[in-house]
Design a protein around this motif. Structure first.
Motif: not given
Length: 371
Positions: A114-121
């Motif tokens: 979830i951290i990777i996904s949010a940081l990508a945005f």
């Protein structure tokens, strides 16, 4: 290509030797970026958005499992929301609890997704996530991808309406709260991105698991194209203003990352593919065997210089170090050995001469008579 494979083998050896330290360093850097992005976007509480708080949280979360970093990030977001508006913090808390109850409580080891996904945005490269998750994970990874997307848009909505919420009274506060709730629940852009992430991840994973040649390359390209088509079509149909530059650039970057991941984790030689068929009492088996590409890392060889060096086209010379002392010592040793051999030869000749004279003079017979 061979250089990349050699680099891969060296990285594997390095990771095998220092995996504990490498993981901790990466975890610290991830926490530093995560808390820094949160504080720079919704830093409504000055004490919590300081540099010391960012570094301190990153250091603390480094020595705990990744689920602790996710919970710390959620708590930091709620603290900033509370400094802005208590009702918005309450709504956000409910959404975070739903995410935790239905997913992260069962899979705490995958909390970092979830951290990777949010940081990508947050970093404006959202479509690298479907490629990475589809190649490296399973279809279940669509859940953290969707949760990370929702968490990002929550922060984005609060940041966009922060000015109106800070000067709101009682009635306007209620209206702002309802507006925030509607944005989170019925935001067309957010749900379009969630749909894009889910479909893109499933497409990449479905193609990657097929027994076709160059499956990882085809999966990366298919996932990137699917994300571009779905997001662009939704942008037109729903009359949104999502930047097309972000769509195209993030899709191309996702494709490049997919090619890099193939080299690192799935490098095979399709030219030597073998098809095997066999059977038992109940089934026929058709097996496709693709050999892996294995390279040996070139080892450094240290050449030791001996006491003798050859000149070009000449005979070996004695080593001359520190004014030629070794050469002189060698000459002395050779001179002594030659003198010793000469003395031995001279003594042997004298013994033989003495014996021959004794026989000729009859000294040996007189000695025997005397005895």
């Amino acid at each position: 290509m061979s250089n990349l494979l050699v680099l891969r083998e060296r990285l594997r050896k390095l990771y095998a030797a220092y995996s504990v330290y490498i993981l901790k360093v990466l975890q610290f850097l991830l926490g530093l970026v995560l808390f820094g992005v949160i504080n720079s976007n919704v830093g409504f509480m000055k004490m919590a958005s300081s540099v010391f708080c960012t570094i301190g949280l990153a250091v603390i979360c480094t020595f705990f499992p990744m689920i602790v970093m996710v919970l710390a990030a959620a708590a930091l977001i709620l603290v900033h929301f509370y400094a802005l508006s208590m009702p918005i913090a309450a709504v956000s808390l409910v959404i975070f609890l739903i995410m935790y109850i239905f997913y992260f409580r069962f899979t705490p080891g995958k909390a970092w997704l979830i951290i990777i996904s949010a940081l990508a945005f947050a970093l404006k490269v959202p479509f690298v996530v479907p490629v990475i998750f589809g190649l490296m994970g399973t279809p279940v990874w669509v859940v953290p991808a969707a949760c990370g997307t929702i968490a990002y848009y929550m922060v984005h909505f609060v940041k966009a309406s922060s000015a109106a919420l800070q000067g709101a009274g009682g009635e306007s506060m209620y209206e702002s709260l309802m507006s925030f709730t509607r944005q989170v629940l019925i935001s067309r852009e957010m749900w379009l991105m969630v749909l894009t992430m889910v479909i893109g991840t499933l497409v990449v994973n479905a193609v990657r698991t097929r027994s076709v040649d160059h499956a990882w390359k085809v999966a990366s390209a298919a996932g990137a194209v699917a994300c571009v088509v779905i997001s662009a079509a939704g942008n037109v149909v729903l009359n949104l203003n999502y930047p097309y530059v972000i769509i195209v650039v993030s899709a191309v970057l996702g494709l490049l990352i997919g090619l890099f991941l193939e080299v690192m984790f799935f490098s095979v030689d399709y030219s030597r593919t073998e098809h095997i068929q066999f059977e038992d009492d109940e089934y026929y088996y058709y097996v496709k065997a693709v050999p892996k590409i294995v390279v040996s890392v070139p080892e450094k060889r240290v050449k030791h210089i001996t006491g003798q060096q050859r000149k070009e086209g000449g005979e070996p010379e004695p080593e001359a170090e520190k004014g030629g002392k070794p050469a002189k010592d060698a000459e002395r040793v050779s001179g002594k050995s030659e003198g010793t051999d000469a003395n031995k030869d001279r003594t042997t000749d004298e013994i033989l001469l003495t014996r021959s004279l004794s026989k000729e003079l009859g000294l040996d017979q007189e000695g025997e008579k005397t005895e």
